[in-house]
Design a protein around this motif. Structure first.
Motif, short mmCIF file in Angstrom:
data_model
loop_
_atom_site.label_atom_id
_atom_site.label_comp_id
_atom_site.label_asym_id
_atom_site.label_seq_id
_atom_site.Cartn_x
_atom_site.Cartn_y
_atom_site.Cartn_z
N LYS A 5 56.57 58.59 28.91
CA LYS A 5 56.14 58.25 30.02
C LYS A 5 54.90 58.99 30.37
O LYS A 5 54.13 58.45 31.37
CB LYS A 5 57.08 58.89 31.19
CG LYS A 5 58.36 58.23 31.06
CD LYS A 5 59.32 58.52 32.19
CE LYS A 5 60.64 57.94 32.08
NZ LYS A 5 61.68 58.34 33.25
N ALA A 6 54.35 59.78 29.59
CA ALA A 6 52.85 60.13 30.02
C ALA A 6 51.92 60.23 28.67
O ALA A 6 52.35 60.33 27.53
CB ALA A 6 53.11 61.77 30.34
N ASP A 7 50.88 59.84 28.82
CA ASP A 7 49.69 59.77 27.84
C ASP A 7 49.75 58.60 27.06
O ASP A 7 50.88 58.23 26.31
CB ASP A 7 49.63 61.21 26.90
CG ASP A 7 48.44 61.16 26.15
OD1 ASP A 7 48.06 60.09 25.40
OD2 ASP A 7 47.86 62.15 26.12
N LEU A 8 48.72 57.72 27.14
CA LEU A 8 48.76 56.43 26.55
C LEU A 8 48.93 56.63 24.96
O LEU A 8 49.68 55.87 24.38
CB LEU A 8 47.58 55.62 26.90
CG LEU A 8 47.18 55.23 28.35
CD1 LEU A 8 45.98 54.37 28.28
CD2 LEU A 8 48.23 54.51 28.57
N ALA A 9 48.28 57.60 24.27
CA ALA A 9 48.39 57.73 22.95
C ALA A 9 49.78 58.22 22.42
O ALA A 9 50.35 57.94 21.54
CB ALA A 9 47.34 58.81 22.58
N ASP B 48 41.50 49.11 32.85
CA ASP B 48 41.50 47.70 32.88
C ASP B 48 42.93 47.11 32.63
O ASP B 48 43.11 45.90 32.37
CB ASP B 48 40.51 47.08 32.01
CG ASP B 48 39.15 47.39 32.34
OD1 ASP B 48 38.81 47.62 33.52
OD2 ASP B 48 38.31 47.45 31.40
N ASN B 49 43.87 48.28 32.51
CA ASN B 49 45.24 47.97 31.93
C ASN B 49 45.33 47.24 30.70
O ASN B 49 46.08 46.73 30.35
CB ASN B 49 46.10 47.17 33.01
CG ASN B 49 46.03 47.97 34.20
OD1 ASN B 49 46.27 48.92 34.23
ND2 ASN B 49 45.98 47.27 35.31
N THR B 50 44.29 47.50 29.57
CA THR B 50 44.51 46.94 28.28
C THR B 50 45.17 47.82 27.36
O THR B 50 46.03 47.35 26.48
CB THR B 50 43.02 46.80 27.52
OG1 THR B 50 42.49 48.13 27.76
CG2 THR B 50 42.19 45.85 28.35
N ASN B 51 45.27 49.05 27.73
CA ASN B 51 45.89 50.21 26.77
C ASN B 51 45.98 49.91 25.48
O ASN B 51 46.99 49.86 24.61
CB ASN B 51 47.38 50.08 27.21
CG ASN B 51 47.79 50.65 28.47
OD1 ASN B 51 46.49 51.37 29.32
ND2 ASN B 51 48.77 50.30 29.17
N ARG B 52 44.75 49.42 24.82
CA ARG B 52 44.49 49.11 23.45
C ARG B 52 44.64 50.14 22.45
O ARG B 52 43.82 50.97 22.69
CB ARG B 52 43.22 48.19 23.32
CG ARG B 52 43.19 47.53 22.11
CD ARG B 52 42.08 46.32 21.90
NE ARG B 52 40.83 46.94 22.40
CZ ARG B 52 39.83 47.40 21.68
NH1 ARG B 52 39.89 46.85 20.27
NH2 ARG B 52 38.61 47.78 21.80
N THR B 53 45.39 49.87 21.42
CA THR B 53 45.51 50.87 20.52
C THR B 53 44.43 51.00 19.63
O THR B 53 44.45 49.71 18.84
CB THR B 53 46.94 51.06 19.93
OG1 THR B 53 47.85 51.39 20.67
CG2 THR B 53 47.21 52.21 18.69
N LEU B 54 43.65 51.92 19.03
CA LEU B 54 42.55 51.72 18.06
C LEU B 54 42.92 52.40 16.71
O LEU B 54 42.08 51.83 15.91
CB LEU B 54 41.34 52.52 18.63
CG LEU B 54 40.94 51.79 20.06
CD1 LEU B 54 39.68 52.77 20.29
CD2 LEU B 54 40.37 50.50 19.85
N ASP C 75 41.86 53.07 23.46
CA ASP C 75 40.57 52.77 24.09
C ASP C 75 40.56 53.18 25.69
O ASP C 75 40.58 52.51 26.63
CB ASP C 75 40.80 51.08 24.34
CG ASP C 75 39.41 50.42 24.75
OD1 ASP C 75 38.55 51.08 25.01
OD2 ASP C 75 39.29 49.36 25.08
N TYR C 76 40.36 54.46 25.66
CA TYR C 76 40.37 55.07 26.80
C TYR C 76 39.36 54.56 27.68
O TYR C 76 39.62 54.98 29.11
CB TYR C 76 40.25 56.70 26.55
CG TYR C 76 41.25 57.38 25.76
CD1 TYR C 76 42.43 57.73 26.58
CD2 TYR C 76 41.12 57.80 24.46
CE1 TYR C 76 43.45 58.44 25.88
CE2 TYR C 76 42.40 58.24 23.98
CZ TYR C 76 43.40 58.56 24.68
OH TYR C 76 44.45 59.19 23.95
#
Length: 279
Positions: A40-44, A249-255, A243-244
């Motif tokens: 629930k916390a931190d995109l990573a 932009d709500n992409t939440n892209r994993t790099l 992609d911090y």
């Protein structure tokens, strides 16, 4: 007559014996794994949890164990845990006193555990204070969080102990990108702790900042260890690069991905098989 085996043949023999051992593990009675997570916390951390819940079922089919996962921490009780031989904490720890008591009982009575990255985090004062002394000081031995590198970057890891989980690994290898943690306690002084992997000095400088304290230039940093009094392994890996710059932009892209590294993946499988099969 003494039989002398050339060095390269001894190395090949060791690899063969380890492969046979892993195969024999996979052919024995399947064990059951339950992974707890919050996501629930931190995109990573969320990215890592989703990746883990895709990767472990694939490994379960390959190595013949059962993998279940749940974000319902109320399941962390004695009756539920009796159904599983290995518990994973993918991103957090239990906060409820009864859940903590059940986990401690499970570990003290033969249970096995693997924790990733943020599952060992505690910092007082913060939203996750160090208020569980058995877990952070006795079980993990690390105490509370000290600091971390930033941005998530790869590090060269060095094998520190010839343990069943590390014998098939090269002496050093490059890990997946990660946010690396420093801890309050020096694990080298704890006789109960066996450090399995640490950051090799060739990694320095480690991190890109922008804050100077987020870049490490020297020091000793264990990243994987076990406590000899329990069937457990803590793994500092578990923080993907994201992609911090475009998070709004709500992409939440994993790099980057944690489970995309041959040596690191092999270690995690070695560790899981060791926890599931050993007594």
């Amino acid at each position: 007559m003494l039989l002398v085996i050339p060095t390269f043949r001894r190395a090949a023999l060791c690899c063969l014996l380890w492969s046979l051992a892993v195969l024999s593990f996979a052919q024995t009675k399947p064990f059951k794994v339950i992974a707890f997570y919050t996501a629930k916390a931190d995109l990573a951390h969320i990215s890592f949890v989703h990746e883990a819940n895709r990767w472990f079922p694939q490994m379960a089919k390959k190595y013949h164990f059962t993998y279940d996962s749940t974000n319902n921490w109320k399941n962390l009780d004695t009756a539920f845990l009796k159904n599983y031989q290995v518990v994973l904490f993918l991103d957090t720890r239990p906060e409820d006193p009864d859940q903590r008591k059940a986990f401690e009982h499970y570990m003290k009575h033969g249970g096995a555990w693997m924790g990733f990255h943020f599952s060992a985090f505690a910092l007082s004062p913060s939203a996750i204070p160090q208020n569980w002394d058995w877990y952070h000081n006795t079980f993990l031995g690390s105490g509370q969080y000290g600091s971390n590198t930033w941005r998530p970057t790869s590090a060269v890891l060095r094998v520190e102990d010839q343990h069943p989980t590390t014998r098939s690994l090269p002496r050093t290898f490059k890990a997946s990108p990660n946010e690396w943690y420093r801890w309050q306690n020096d694990l080298r002084t704890n006789p109960d702790i066996r450090i399995l992997l640490a950051i090799d000095s060739t990694s320095f400088p480690l991190g890109t900042g922008p804050k100077p304290n987020e870049i490490w230039h020297s020091g000793y940093y264990p990243v994987v260890w076990t406590n000899k009094n329990y069937r457990m392994i803590y793994v500092n890996m578990g923080h993907n690069d994201m992609d911090y710059e475009h998070k709004y932009d709500n992409t939440n892209r994993t790099l980057s991905h944690t489970f995309s590294n041959k040596e690191q993946d092999q270690f995690i499988i070695n560790a899981l098989l060791w926890l599931g099969r050993s007594k």
